[in-house]
Design a protein around this motif. Structure first.
Motif, PDB file in Angstrom:
ATOM      1  N   ASP A  61       0.826  -1.205   0.000  1.00 38.67           N
ATOM      2  CA  ASP A  61       0.000   0.000   0.000  1.00 38.67           C
ATOM      3  C   ASP A  61       0.861   1.257   0.000  1.00 38.67           C
ATOM      4  OD1 ASP A  61      -2.259  -1.559   0.032  1.00 38.67           O
ATOM      5  OD2 ASP A  61      -2.654  -1.318   2.173  1.00 38.67           O
ATOM      6  N   ALA A  62       1.970   1.223   0.726  1.00 37.81           N
ATOM      7  CA  ALA A  62       2.860   2.380   0.772  1.00 37.81           C
ATOM      8  C   ALA A  62       3.490   2.645  -0.588  1.00 37.81           C
ATOM      9  CB  ALA A  62       3.948   2.170   1.829  1.00 37.81           C
ATOM     10  N   VAL A  63       3.822   1.571  -1.302  1.00 36.92           N
ATOM     11  CA  VAL A  63       4.356   1.722  -2.657  1.00 36.92           C
ATOM     12  C   VAL A  63       3.319   2.382  -3.563  1.00 36.92           C
ATOM     13  CG1 VAL A  63       5.025   0.441  -4.730  1.00 36.92           C
ATOM     14  CG2 VAL A  63       6.031  -0.151  -2.529  1.00 36.92           C
ATOM     15  N   GLY A  64       2.079   1.906  -3.495  1.00 35.60           N
ATOM     16  CA  GLY A  64       1.019   2.494  -4.311  1.00 35.60           C
ATOM     17  C   GLY A  64       0.798   3.955  -3.997  1.00 35.60           C
ATOM     18  N   ALA A  65       0.816   4.301  -2.700  1.00 36.34           N
ATOM     19  CA  ALA A  65       0.610   5.693  -2.301  1.00 36.34           C
ATOM     20  C   ALA A  65       1.753   6.579  -2.775  1.00 36.34           C
ATOM     21  CB  ALA A  65       0.468   5.766  -0.783  1.00 36.34           C
ATOM     22  N   ALA A  66       2.978   6.078  -2.683  1.00 37.15           N
ATOM     23  CA  ALA A  66       4.132   6.861  -3.121  1.00 37.15           C
ATOM     24  C   ALA A  66       4.094   7.103  -4.628  1.00 37.15           C
ATOM     25  CB  ALA A  66       5.421   6.145  -2.724  1.00 37.15           C
ATOM     26  N   LYS A  67       3.719   6.083  -5.388  1.00 31.89           N
ATOM     27  CA  LYS A  67       3.620   6.249  -6.837  1.00 31.89           C
ATOM     28  C   LYS A  67       2.548   7.276  -7.193  1.00 31.89           C
ATOM     29  CE  LYS A  67       5.242   1.667  -8.278  1.00 31.89           C
ATOM     30  NZ  LYS A  67       4.891   0.421  -8.989  1.00 31.89           N
ATOM     31  N   ALA A  68       1.403   7.218  -6.508  1.00 32.98           N
ATOM     32  CA  ALA A  68       0.323   8.170  -6.778  1.00 32.98           C
ATOM     33  C   ALA A  68       0.752   9.592  -6.441  1.00 32.98           C
ATOM     34  CB  ALA A  68      -0.918   7.781  -5.982  1.00 32.98           C
ATOM     35  N   ALA A  69       1.440   9.764  -5.309  1.00 41.28           N
ATOM     36  CA  ALA A  69       1.889  11.092  -4.910  1.00 41.28           C
ATOM     37  C   ALA A  69       2.924  11.639  -5.886  1.00 41.28           C
ATOM     38  CB  ALA A  69       2.471  11.036  -3.495  1.00 41.28           C
ATOM     39  N   ALA A  70       3.815  10.766  -6.354  1.00 39.52           N
ATOM     40  CA  ALA A  70       4.835  11.202  -7.309  1.00 39.52           C
ATOM     41  C   ALA A  70       4.202  11.656  -8.618  1.00 39.52           C
ATOM     42  CB  ALA A  70       5.835  10.077  -7.562  1.00 39.52           C
ATOM     43  N   THR A  71       3.191  10.912  -9.076  1.00 38.19           N
ATOM     44  CA  THR A  71       2.490  11.296 -10.302  1.00 38.19           C
ATOM     45  C   THR A  71       1.801  12.641 -10.127  1.00 38.19           C
ATOM     46  OG1 THR A  71       2.124   8.982 -10.921  1.00 38.19           O
ATOM     47  CG2 THR A  71       0.684  10.627 -11.924  1.00 38.19           C
ATOM     48  N   GLU A  72       1.140  12.816  -8.999  1.00 34.58           N
ATOM     49  CA  GLU A  72       0.412  14.059  -8.756  1.00 34.58           C
ATOM     50  C   GLU A  72       1.351  15.263  -8.655  1.00 34.58           C
ATOM     51  OE1 GLU A  72      -2.680  15.952  -5.451  1.00 34.58           O
ATOM     52  OE2 GLU A  72      -2.265  13.804  -5.483  1.00 34.58           O
ATOM     53  N   ASP A  73       2.534  15.052  -8.058  1.00 35.24           N
ATOM     54  CA  ASP A  73       3.463  16.155  -7.837  1.00 35.24           C
ATOM     55  C   ASP A  73       4.490  16.314  -8.950  1.00 35.24           C
ATOM     56  OD1 ASP A  73       2.144  16.549  -5.468  1.00 35.24           O
ATOM     57  OD2 ASP A  73       3.617  15.488  -4.237  1.00 35.24           O
ATOM     58  N   GLY A  74       4.439  15.440  -9.968  1.00 38.25           N
ATOM     59  CA  GLY A  74       5.399  15.541 -11.069  1.00 38.25           C
ATOM     60  C   GLY A  74       6.811  15.195 -10.652  1.00 38.25           C
ATOM     61  N   ILE A  75       6.964  14.204  -9.758  1.00 38.47           N
ATOM     62  CA  ILE A  75       8.266  13.775  -9.260  1.00 38.47           C
ATOM     63  C   ILE A  75       8.621  12.435  -9.888  1.00 38.47           C
ATOM     64  CG2 ILE A  75       9.569  13.080  -7.205  1.00 38.47           C
ATOM     65  CD1 ILE A  75       7.732  14.947  -5.591  1.00 38.47           C
ATOM     66  N   ALA A  76       9.842  12.312 -10.418  1.00 41.51           N
ATOM     67  CA  ALA A  76      10.234  11.063 -11.068  1.00 41.51           C
ATOM     68  C   ALA A  76      10.548   9.967 -10.047  1.00 41.51           C
ATOM     69  CB  ALA A  76      11.438  11.296 -11.980  1.00 41.51           C
ATOM     70  N   ASP A  77      11.257  10.302  -8.969  1.00 41.10           N
ATOM     71  CA  ASP A  77      11.729   9.308  -7.997  1.00 41.10           C
ATOM     72  C   ASP A  77      10.657   9.054  -6.952  1.00 41.10           C
ATOM     73  OD1 ASP A  77      13.162   7.614  -6.386  1.00 41.10           O
ATOM     74  OD2 ASP A  77      14.454   9.183  -5.536  1.00 41.10           O
ATOM     75  N   TRP A  78       9.733   8.132  -7.241  1.00 40.76           N
ATOM     76  CA  TRP A  78       8.649   7.853  -6.304  1.00 40.76           C
ATOM     77  C   TRP A  78       9.142   7.177  -5.033  1.00 40.76           C
ATOM     78  CZ3 TRP A  78       7.897   2.868  -4.796  1.00 40.76           C
ATOM     79  CH2 TRP A  78       8.399   1.847  -5.615  1.00 40.76           C
ATOM     80  N   LYS A  79      10.264   6.426  -5.116  1.00 39.74           N
ATOM     81  CA  LYS A  79      10.734   5.713  -3.926  1.00 39.74           C
ATOM     82  C   LYS A  79      11.140   6.666  -2.805  1.00 39.74           C
ATOM     83  CE  LYS A  79      13.192   1.994  -3.955  1.00 39.74           C
ATOM     84  NZ  LYS A  79      14.238   0.963  -4.222  1.00 39.74           N
ATOM     85  N   SER A  80      11.547   7.874  -3.169  1.00 38.98           N
ATOM     86  CA  SER A  80      11.912   8.847  -2.138  1.00 38.98           C
ATOM     87  C   SER A  80      10.706   9.265  -1.303  1.00 38.98           C
ATOM     88  CB  SER A  80      12.545  10.087  -2.785  1.00 38.98           C
ATOM     89  OG  SER A  80      11.593  10.776  -3.596  1.00 38.98           O
TER      90      SER A  80
END
Length: 344
Positions: free
Chosen positions: A276-295
């Motif tokens: 779930d944390a991986v999914g949330a990080a990917k969604a946040a990265a997409t929304e914020d225009g950030i390439a490195d979702w793992k951060s």
């Protein structure tokens, strides 16, 4: 270049000519785009190299151009075909390949600059796409979350809780070098492909799919879905990367998965907070225009139990033995390995 196999360059590609290099397969694995996980799966690298080499030779025999040149064993310089290596009682881990150019893909102002990629690539490049083919929609397939059954000519209102066979294969295009894979409509895929023809990429993918389907049937396996990557050189498309392994493709035996999907689903059941944390990080990265979702991810995966690692090892090895029609690995029968995986 990739998280579960090492990449070596012997002769770099030029603007006009292919180079030469190799993949060295490790026992690492990756799920949910995380990269290298805490554990290794013994013999996984040799399994993938053996199965990949077998499939490349199968494609070449069916006149599908590839970047495959052979395998190496024990660090020797000699390039062998798979049969030669196996006849010497060696399971190879190094695959020799032709190399093309892979320019940087800039990420500027929240978007990837594919024009810059192709300006640097010229007419000799790795197509920055994954071409996905689907014969069946298993549980866990992303197609279930992105489309409805009626989009594929199925007389179903919702996706059922069991795999669904497709009357004709579905071909999709996905990004290759972005931090998060995303599926593309045909127009976007055509733009990202550059001078490579999307129609031709699709035709090659369907040819590969048909060949893999036939080989799987001989092993009593069902080839559910998979992907190819391609290079473009001198106006011709060659199948690249690795083809038809249990990491790139989904296979099943008697309704049970024989692929990395077993480990993916095991993590979903036993480490749901991390998934779930991986999914949330990917969604946040997409929304914020950030390439490195793992951060943005606030959790990390836990190691697997030794029993789970052994079951995964046996599944890779037994599946490879069945697929290539030879006892390459000391492993249980495929039915026994599948039964053990079903009990996880």
């Amino acid at each position: 270049m990739t998280s579960v196999k090492d990449f070596r360059v012997d002769e770099p590609a030029t603007a006009e000519e292919l180079g030469r290099g190799s993949f060295v397969f490790t026992d690492d694995y990756s799920v949910f785009d995380w990269g290298k996980m805490p554990d290794q799966i013994p013999d996984k690298g040799a399994s993938l190299c053996t199965m990949g080499a077998f499939n490349f030779q199968l494609l070449e025999a069916n006149e599908v151009p590839t970047h495959y040149e052979g395998v190496r064993i024990d660090g020797r310089d000699e390039v062998l075909d798979l049969d030669e290596a196996l006849s010497m009682d060696h399971t190879p881990r190094e695959m020799v390949i032709s190399l093309t150019q892979v320019p940087d893909l800039p990420f500027v102002d929240g978007a990837y600059d594919y024009d810059a990629y192709h300006d640097a690539a010229g007419e000799n490049f790795l197509v920055p796409l994954e071409i996905v083919f689907r014969n069946r929609v298993p549980v866990g397939s992303s197609l279930r979350t992105r489309t409805d059954p009626e989009n594929h000519g199925l007389d179903l209102e919702t996706w059922p809780d069991e795999p669904v066979d497709l009357e004709t294969p579905v071909v999709e295009f996905s990004t290759k070098y972005e931090e998060q894979d995303r599926y593309l409509d045909r127009e976007a895929a055509d733009r990202i492909a550059g001078t490579a023809s999307v129609d031709r990429l699709e035709a090659v993918a369907l040819a590969v799919n048909d060949i893999l389907n036939g080989q799987a049937r001989q092993a009593d396996l069902v080839h559910e879905d998979g992907k190819i990557e391609c290079l473009y050189h001198d106006g011709e498309i060659h199948v690249a990367d690795v083809v038809g392994t249990f990491d790139e493709n989904r296979f099943s035996y008697d309704g049970q998965q024989v692929s990395k999907e077993v480990i993916r689903q095991y993590h979903k059941r036993t480490q749901p907070e991390w998934v779930d944390a991986v999914g949330a990080a990917k969604a946040a990265a997409t929304e914020d225009g950030i390439a490195d979702w793992k951060s943005l991810c606030d959790a990390a995966p836990e190691p697997l139990d030794e029993h789970v690692i052994q079951v995964a090892r046996d599944l890779y090895c037994a599946g490879t033995n069945a697929y290539v029609g030879d006892d390459v690995f000391d492993a249980p029968s495929l039915p026994a390995a599948v039964d053990a995986a079903a009990d996880l």
